[in-house]
Design a protein around this motif. Structure first.
Motif, PDB file in Angstrom:
ATOM      1  N   ARG A   1       0.872  -1.163   0.029  1.00 52.95           N
ATOM      2  CA  ARG A   1      -0.075  -0.088   0.024  1.00 52.95           C
ATOM      3  C   ARG A   1       0.956   1.203  -0.021  1.00 52.95           C
ATOM      4  O   ARG A   1       1.859   1.298   1.003  1.00 52.95           O
ATOM      5  CB  ARG A   1      -0.831  -0.157   1.134  1.00 52.95           C
TER       6      ARG A   1
ATOM      7  N   THR B   1      -8.452  -6.915   1.243  1.00 50.80           N
ATOM      8  CA  THR B   1      -7.065  -6.632   1.572  1.00 50.80           C
ATOM      9  C   THR B   1      -6.607  -5.351   0.494  1.00 50.80           C
ATOM     10  O   THR B   1      -5.770  -4.649   0.795  1.00 50.80           O
ATOM     11  CB  THR B   1      -6.272  -7.588   1.910  1.00 50.80           C
TER      12      THR B   1
ATOM     13  N   SER C   1      -5.574   3.931  -3.190  1.00 44.76           N
ATOM     14  CA  SER C   1      -5.275   3.113  -2.087  1.00 44.76           C
ATOM     15  C   SER C   1      -5.444   1.774  -2.314  1.00 44.76           C
ATOM     16  O   SER C   1      -4.845   0.620  -1.583  1.00 44.76           O
ATOM     17  CB  SER C   1      -6.295   3.283  -0.930  1.00 44.76           C
TER      18      SER C   1
ATOM     19  N   GLY D   1      -8.193  -1.864   0.742  1.00 39.93           N
ATOM     20  CA  GLY D   1      -7.836  -1.209   1.599  1.00 39.93           C
ATOM     21  C   GLY D   1      -9.228  -0.426   2.139  1.00 39.93           C
ATOM     22  O   GLY D   1      -8.940   0.273   3.253  1.00 39.93           O
ATOM     23  N   TRP D   2      -9.930  -0.381   1.222  1.00 40.59           N
ATOM     24  CA  TRP D   2     -11.090   0.146   1.893  1.00 40.59           C
ATOM     25  C   TRP D   2     -12.419  -0.174   0.963  1.00 40.59           C
ATOM     26  O   TRP D   2     -12.124  -1.103   0.059  1.00 40.59           O
ATOM     27  CB  TRP D   2     -11.079   2.045   1.342  1.00 40.59           C
TER      28      TRP D   2
ATOM     29  N   HIS E   1      -3.556   6.045  -0.164  1.00 32.02           N
ATOM     30  CA  HIS E   1      -4.089   5.705   1.073  1.00 32.02           C
ATOM     31  C   HIS E   1      -4.821   6.554   1.887  1.00 32.02           C
ATOM     32  O   HIS E   1      -5.852   6.767   2.199  1.00 32.02           O
ATOM     33  CB  HIS E   1      -3.033   4.812   1.753  1.00 32.02           C
TER      34      HIS E   1
ATOM     35  N   HIS F   1      -5.924  -2.335  10.409  1.00 29.94           N
ATOM     36  CA  HIS F   1      -5.023  -1.450   9.558  1.00 29.94           C
ATOM     37  C   HIS F   1      -5.957   0.068   9.112  1.00 29.94           C
ATOM     38  O   HIS F   1      -5.401   1.063   9.768  1.00 29.94           O
ATOM     39  CB  HIS F   1      -4.448  -1.822   8.313  1.00 29.94           C
ATOM     40  N   SER F   2      -6.826  -0.284   8.337  1.00 36.28           N
ATOM     41  CA  SER F   2      -7.493   1.045   7.743  1.00 36.28           C
ATOM     42  C   SER F   2      -8.431   1.788   8.792  1.00 36.28           C
ATOM     43  O   SER F   2      -8.461   2.985   8.900  1.00 36.28           O
ATOM     44  CB  SER F   2      -8.371   0.542   6.547  1.00 36.28           C
TER      45      SER F   2
ATOM     46  N   ILE G   1      -6.849  -6.259   7.699  1.00 34.89           N
ATOM     47  CA  ILE G   1      -7.182  -4.851   6.774  1.00 34.89           C
ATOM     48  C   ILE G   1      -7.887  -3.887   7.437  1.00 34.89           C
ATOM     49  O   ILE G   1      -7.682  -2.764   7.482  1.00 34.89           O
ATOM     50  CB  ILE G   1      -7.432  -5.222   5.412  1.00 34.89           C
TER      51      ILE G   1
END
Ligand code: COA
Ligand code: AMP
Length: 625
Positions: free
Chosen positions: A251, A391, A450, A394-395, A256, A288-289, A285
């Motif tokens: 990433r 993953t 991202s 990421g969103w 991101h 993380h996000s 994930i």
């Protein structure tokens, strides 16, 4: 209308759309190159911009009036500890941790593996890496030593950050012996292992490699933020693919930060200062996000919760946290709600708490199945939004854009494409399918900010795994359909990836492990439906004919279960395997896993025309009669 306008802008005028969103952040140097393509044909957003994610998540807020606002709340029902860090305090902790890493020789571009449970140091370490441009790779605590070793070999970190133990409800899991074993197994040996001693179990340190976290911090000098390019990697997060080797999703910093900041308003309808809680482990994930980066980038308060939805101490745990900290939005996996429903079907425990702060519940990690959706919205009387993600992105790829336009919710659907994601349903040959026809879900390139830009250590894998199948598209690996109103229904994976309690696992990897047992001739692992965890891996093994008595056969099954637990970890939840005389196959020898899964789930299945011998299904039918 509002949603449609937003979405159309993101596709028709993508560069302008995202350039505007990038203005929401405080860049050291605003990017000129909004979208570029590298020599391998991969898109990068904001490549030449200069910024620092840790600055945007912490220092920016300290400098802009949020110094005394809570940034991170730690709540641990398993230890009884609670602690709140203001933005200023969190910034200082992160700067010291970054200083510690610098003193250990970590510089921009170095990798740092983080193997920690849900304690503040997990988030602090991630943000500390981001501060100095080191690339973090968080490994989920439920993975066993061999899985950690694979990641050490692939990411080749200079330093590993870990602790003496984690706590699973009441069970102490000693992390340090797991790390020692992983380093022993790995061909790449990190130079330093920093160990945070927790009072529940102290670790023995090896003076040639291990150092004590607190002592290092005492000697550390706070480190400042290093300006980074938008295209510099922020982290690597490993995820399961169809083979035994996990994929290190890379990433980049710029895209991101822009996408996550936008999502906090557009998807989650959050304002700076709100309390937002993503109850997910930072090893995944979502953690993380949405436990670490997005809420902080947006100036919200986030929560690190070291507990479970049930058992710590009961199914009221989530509602206790929501009322105690005035959580506005909760985000977790449907499996967590199924666990709560099992213990508290009438929602009585929630009634003990004041939940007036809670406006919305978001779910992802697996499909929010209609019965769980109905139960949740009937019981807690707040809108429940299913949104689909990976993953790799990421969103969210599809969601109800709650902060743009509150569209009607359809049970079983993750609503509509998120701006930037041009979702198409394709057939086997890559032709677009009409509404209400199930097919392969693909995303037309370019992907929005991202999304992954490479697979760590493997130049070609991004193309071979995701881009080659349908030229011009990203192949998501999920199947589903879009209905006549444009609503997306994601029905499940079309590959050998399964979803166990919101955790993504590879059946191919499990098969590789079972195949190592000397008594196993061949095997198949499929994901069987499970009321609580969504799916559970189930093995079917053909033994070499040397093992023919029942006792020896049960022993082999026991050993196979242990092997998966030791190689992948308890999180694989591999507890069920059957011995069969043969596996159903096509005439070319391919195991018919999908047919096996349908039989095990009691679902109707068309008899594959390519099946070698239909009677090979009989044995499996008898097992699941
Ligand atoms: N460290 C060590 N072991 C871990 C672990 C960790 N961080 N996380 C899980 N495990 C272990 C568990 O103790 C369990 O061990 P056991 O087989 O000895 O009982 C095993 O791994 C399976 O764990 P899990 O799948 O979590 O099952 P569970 O029965 O303990 O809990 C739920 C079930 C539904 C309550 C739990 O899975 C949950 O809260 N899920 C939410 C998922 C989630 O947040 N997903 C992220 C995407 S949003
Ligand atoms: P992970 O990369 O661990 O987030 O897992 C991603 C996978 O989880 C996706 O490819 C889907 O199969 C599944 N998934 C996640 N969210 C949803 C959702 N809302 N609906 C259906 N499937 C989902």
């Amino acid at each position: 209308m509002l949603y449609q306008h937003e979405f159309d802008q993101s596709i028709e005028n993508a560069k302008k759309f995202w350039a505007d969103k990038a203005q929401q952040l405080s860049w050291y140097k605003y990017p000129e190159d909004i979208l570029s393509v590298d020599s391998k044909g991969i898109h990068h957003w904001f490549a030449d911009g200069e910024m620092n994610t840790s600055y945007l998540a912490l220092d920016y807020h300290v400098e802009n009036g949020r110094a005394d606002q809570p940034a991170l709340i730690y709540d641990s029902p398993v230890t009884g500890d609670k602690k709140t860090f203001t933005y200023a305090e969190l910034r200082d902790e992160v700067a010291l941790c970054a200083g510690m890493l610098t003193q250990l020789g970590v510089v921009k571009g170095d990798r740092v593996v983080i193997y920690l449970p849900m304690i503040p140091e997990a988030a602090i370490s991630m943000l500390a890496c981001a501060r100095i441009g080191a690339i973090h790779s968080v490994v989920f605590g439920g993975f066993a030593s061999p899985e950690l070793a694979v990641r050490l070999n692939d990411a080749t970190p200079k330093v590993i950050l870990t602790t003496s133990c984690g706590i699973e409800v009441k069970r102490i899991i000693e992390y340090k012996p797991l790390v020692d074993e992983a380093i022993r197994l790995a061909t790449h040996k990190p130079a330093t292992c920093v160990v945070l001693q927790r009072p529940q179990a102290l670790a023995t340190l090896d003076p040639s490699r291990d150092v004590d976290w607190h002592e290092q911090i005492k000697a550390a000098v706070p480190a400042d933020c290093v300006p980074l390019k938008g295209s510099d990697p922020l982290y690597i997060l490993y995820t399961s693919g169809t083979t035994g080797k996990p994929k290190g999703v890379v990433r980049e910093n710029g895209g991101h930060a822009v996408a996550l900041k936008y999502s906090m308003t557009a998807i989650y309808d959050m304002k700076p200062g709100d309390v937002y809680w993503a109850a997910s482990d930072v090893g995944w994930i979502v953690g993380h996000s949405y436990t670490v980066y997005a809420p902080l980038l947006h100036g919200c308060t986030t929560i690190i919760y070291e507990g479970k939805p049930v058992m710590t101490p009961d199914a009221g745990a989530f509602w206790r946290v929501i009322s105690e900290y005035k959580v506005k939005a909760l985000f977790t996996a449907p499996t967590a709600f199924r666990a709560i429903r099992k213990e508290d079907p009438d929602g009585k425990l929630a009634k003990q708490y004041d939940l007036t702060s809670l406006t919305t519940i978001f779910a992802a990690g697996e499909r929010l199945d209609p019965p769980t959706y109905e139960w949740l919205s009937d019981t807690y009387k707040v809108p429940v939004i299913d949104h689909w993600w990976q993953t790799e992105t990421g969103w969210a790829i599809s969601s109800n854009l709650w902060g743009v336009e509150k569209l009607p919710i359809k049970s079983g659907s993750s609503t509509k494409p998120v701006p930037g994601f041009d979702i198409q349903i394709l057939d086997e040959k890559g032709q677009q399918l009409p509404p209400n026809t199930q097919g392969f879900i693909a995303i037309k390139l370019p992907l929005p900010p991202s999304c992954l830009t490479s697979i760590w250590g493997d130049e070609d894998r991004l193309k071979t795994s995701y881009l080659d199948h349908y030229p011009g598209y990203f192949n998501t690996g999920d199947g589903g359909y879009i209905d006549e109103d444009g609503y997306l229904f994601v029905m499940g994976r079309v590959d050998d990836v399964i979803n166990v309690a919101g955790h993504r696992l590879s059946t191919g990897e499990m098969e590789e492990i079972l195949g190592k047992h000397p008594a196993v001739a061949e095997c198949a692992v499929v994901g069987r439906k499970d009321e609580l965890k969504g799916q559970l891996p189930t093995g079917f093994v053909v033994l070499k004919n040397t093992i023919d008595n029942a006792n020896d056969q049960s022993l082999v099954i026991e050993q196979l279960i242990q092997m998966v637990r030791q190689e992948i970890g308890a999180v694989a939840a591999f507890k069920e395997a059957y011995i069969v005389n043969r596996l159903p196959k096509t005439r070319s020898g391919k195991i018919l896993r999908k047919t096996i899964r349908c039989i095990a789930d009691g679902e109707a299945y068309p008899l594959p025309s390519t099946i070698d011998d239909p009677s090979s299904l009989d044995e499996i039918k008898v097992l699941f009669k």
